[in-house]
Design a protein around this motif. Sequence first.
Motif, PDB file in Angstrom:
ATOM      1  N   ASN A 137       3.487 -40.297 -24.600  1.00  0.00           N
ATOM      2  CA  ASN A 137       3.092 -39.430 -23.511  1.00  0.00           C
ATOM      3  C   ASN A 137       2.915 -40.278 -22.252  1.00  0.00           C
ATOM      4  OD1 ASN A 137       1.729 -37.560 -21.908  1.00  0.00           O
ATOM      5  ND2 ASN A 137      -0.220 -37.847 -22.950  1.00  0.00           N
ATOM      6  N   VAL A 150     -11.307 -28.160 -29.149  1.00  0.00           N
ATOM      7  CA  VAL A 150     -11.114 -29.608 -29.080  1.00  0.00           C
ATOM      8  C   VAL A 150     -11.335 -30.159 -30.486  1.00  0.00           C
ATOM      9  CG1 VAL A 150     -11.975 -31.782 -28.109  1.00  0.00           C
ATOM     10  CG2 VAL A 150     -11.868 -29.752 -26.670  1.00  0.00           C
ATOM     11  N   ALA A 151     -10.298 -30.789 -31.043  1.00  0.00           N
ATOM     12  CA  ALA A 151     -10.406 -31.294 -32.414  1.00  0.00           C
ATOM     13  C   ALA A 151      -9.412 -32.426 -32.625  1.00  0.00           C
ATOM     14  CB  ALA A 151     -10.135 -30.169 -33.417  1.00  0.00           C
ATOM     15  N   SER A 210      -4.239 -35.085 -31.919  1.00  0.00           N
ATOM     16  CA  SER A 210      -5.181 -34.310 -31.144  1.00  0.00           C
ATOM     17  C   SER A 210      -4.848 -32.863 -31.499  1.00  0.00           C
ATOM     18  CB  SER A 210      -4.990 -34.554 -29.643  1.00  0.00           C
ATOM     19  OG  SER A 210      -5.668 -33.524 -28.944  1.00  0.00           O
ATOM     20  N   THR A 220      -6.310 -30.417 -30.577  1.00  0.00           N
ATOM     21  CA  THR A 220      -6.516 -29.669 -29.335  1.00  0.00           C
ATOM     22  C   THR A 220      -5.182 -29.129 -28.802  1.00  0.00           C
ATOM     23  OG1 THR A 220      -8.192 -31.348 -28.840  1.00  0.00           O
ATOM     24  CG2 THR A 220      -7.492 -29.964 -27.000  1.00  0.00           C
ATOM     25  N   LYS A 221      -4.098 -29.852 -29.092  1.00  0.00           N
ATOM     26  CA  LYS A 221      -2.800 -29.567 -28.478  1.00  0.00           C
ATOM     27  C   LYS A 221      -2.001 -28.561 -29.317  1.00  0.00           C
ATOM     28  CE  LYS A 221      -4.190 -32.628 -25.451  1.00  0.00           C
ATOM     29  NZ  LYS A 221      -4.807 -33.762 -26.047  1.00  0.00           N
ATOM     30  N   LEU A 242      -1.794 -30.184 -23.152  1.00  0.00           N
ATOM     31  CA  LEU A 242      -0.412 -29.878 -23.537  1.00  0.00           C
ATOM     32  C   LEU A 242      -0.440 -29.139 -24.880  1.00  0.00           C
ATOM     33  CD1 LEU A 242       0.738 -32.129 -25.949  1.00  0.00           C
ATOM     34  CD2 LEU A 242       0.208 -33.621 -24.045  1.00  0.00           C
ATOM     35  N   GLU A 291       2.148 -44.678 -30.387  1.00  0.00           N
ATOM     36  CA  GLU A 291       2.378 -43.262 -30.106  1.00  0.00           C
ATOM     37  C   GLU A 291       3.874 -43.083 -29.899  1.00  0.00           C
ATOM     38  OE1 GLU A 291       0.920 -42.010 -26.343  1.00  0.00           O
ATOM     39  OE2 GLU A 291       0.979 -39.909 -26.869  1.00  0.00           O
ATOM     40  N   ASP A 318       0.093 -41.877 -33.491  1.00  0.00           N
ATOM     41  CA  ASP A 318      -0.381 -40.663 -32.822  1.00  0.00           C
ATOM     42  C   ASP A 318       0.827 -39.725 -32.717  1.00  0.00           C
ATOM     43  OD1 ASP A 318      -1.119 -38.670 -31.003  1.00  0.00           O
ATOM     44  OD2 ASP A 318      -2.481 -40.003 -29.926  1.00  0.00           O
ATOM     45  N   THR A 324       0.763 -36.540 -31.794  1.00  0.00           N
ATOM     46  CA  THR A 324       0.361 -35.357 -31.032  1.00  0.00           C
ATOM     47  C   THR A 324       1.520 -34.760 -30.228  1.00  0.00           C
ATOM     48  OG1 THR A 324      -1.885 -36.193 -30.824  1.00  0.00           O
ATOM     49  CG2 THR A 324      -1.217 -34.531 -29.221  1.00  0.00           C
TER      50      THR A 324
HETATM   51  C1  LIG Z   1      -0.985 -38.037 -27.286  1.00  0.00           C
HETATM   52  C2  LIG Z   1      -2.449 -37.720 -27.223  1.00  0.00           C
HETATM   53  N1  LIG Z   1      -3.280 -38.206 -28.166  1.00  0.00           N
HETATM   54  C3  LIG Z   1      -4.593 -37.951 -28.129  1.00  0.00           C
HETATM   55  C4  LIG Z   1      -5.161 -37.199 -27.114  1.00  0.00           C
HETATM   56  C5  LIG Z   1      -6.657 -36.965 -27.092  1.00  0.00           C
HETATM   57  O1  LIG Z   1      -6.921 -35.664 -27.425  1.00  0.00           O
HETATM   58  P1  LIG Z   1      -8.311 -34.863 -27.320  1.00  0.00           P
HETATM   59  O2  LIG Z   1      -8.323 -34.261 -25.955  1.00  0.00           O
HETATM   60  O3  LIG Z   1      -8.206 -33.824 -28.380  1.00  0.00           O
HETATM   61  O4  LIG Z   1      -9.410 -35.835 -27.536  1.00  0.00           O
HETATM   62  C6  LIG Z   1      -4.325 -36.661 -26.131  1.00  0.00           C
HETATM   63  C7  LIG Z   1      -4.868 -35.793 -25.079  1.00  0.00           C
HETATM   64  O5  LIG Z   1      -5.418 -36.105 -24.130  1.00  0.00           O
HETATM   65  C8  LIG Z   1      -2.938 -36.928 -26.176  1.00  0.00           C
HETATM   66  O6  LIG Z   1      -2.123 -36.445 -25.230  1.00  0.00           O
END
Ligand SMILES: Cc1ncc(COP(=O)(O)O)c(C=O)c1O
Length: 290
Positions: A50, A115-116, A103, A105-106, A236, A46, A81, A83
């Motif tokens: 994070n 949520v995806a 993610s 979702t963010k 986030l 990642e 990752d 995200t």
């Molecule tokens: C960097 C990162 N990757 C993946 C995820 C997982 O995401 P989700 O909540 O969509 O399953 C998160 C969130 O928690 C995240 O911050």
Amino acid sequence: MALMRNQLTAFGITPVGFTDGIDRGKIAAAAQEALAKGRVGLIMLETPANPTNGLVDLQAMAAAADEIGAKQGHRPPVVVDNTLLGPMYQKPLRQGADLAIYSLTKYAGGHSDLVAGGVSGSEELVRKIAMLRGALGTQLDPHSCWMLLRSLETLGIRTERANANARKVAEFLRAHPKIAKVHYLGFLEAEDPRKQVFDRQCTEPGSTFSFEVKGGEAEAFAMLDRLKIMKLAVSLGGTETLISHPASTTHSGVARVLREEIGLTEALIRISVGIENPDDLVADLAQALA
Ligand SMILES: Cc1ncc(COP(=O)(O)O)c(C=O)c1O
């Protein structure tokens, strides 16, 4: 990390961690350690990470994958990752990664109402993943797909506004006497080895970063409890600013020694800056710190 450390081990998959993604010597040592345990299936990372905004050199990772491939006869795909910075400011597939995962979702969803997850890469790899997804039954429902398409229309302008707001918030925090450190990628110094990697991989610092208050958990909680506009929540990438205390929430399951190794202290606060009026955000932080 929880999936890899707590669940996949039951299937004979053993993760080997690395905490420095810049130093090629340390990356090579982690590769050796992994090879000693058996076939290396994939390299998962990642960047920016994070919540510390630690960086991983994607070219170095691709080179490590080549070397592992030459030794074991199977080149492990490099999976990133993406995200935290989001698809606007970092394109891992152009930097040597084989798969970029999100993610959604963010930042992509952006409204904290779906949520995806998403993955992009070569047709060959993505087809395999899609087949497994079909077999497991984790297809996204139509309503979330529709909301996601709606969100993608504004991804560019949301990302730009949040990025600009984050710079103002980071600059305010850096100048504040009660703040010990601001881990904002826009502040990397020219002589910092991470700066070269940042310049190569990322086009902007993004809007999720962390900072440390002077003191520890008590001081961090005292500030968080006084915020009036920012919401205390662990997601986030939404339009609204969210703020959290990783050590007691998202990362409470990470062993204390590992947290200390990666600089995830009790004084650390993560902020995901939204698209509000930046003056309101700065005023909220100012009154809470006061
Ligand atoms: C960097 C990162 N990757 C993946 C995820 C997982 O995401 P989700 O909540 O969509 O399953 C998160 C969130 O928690 C995240 O911050």
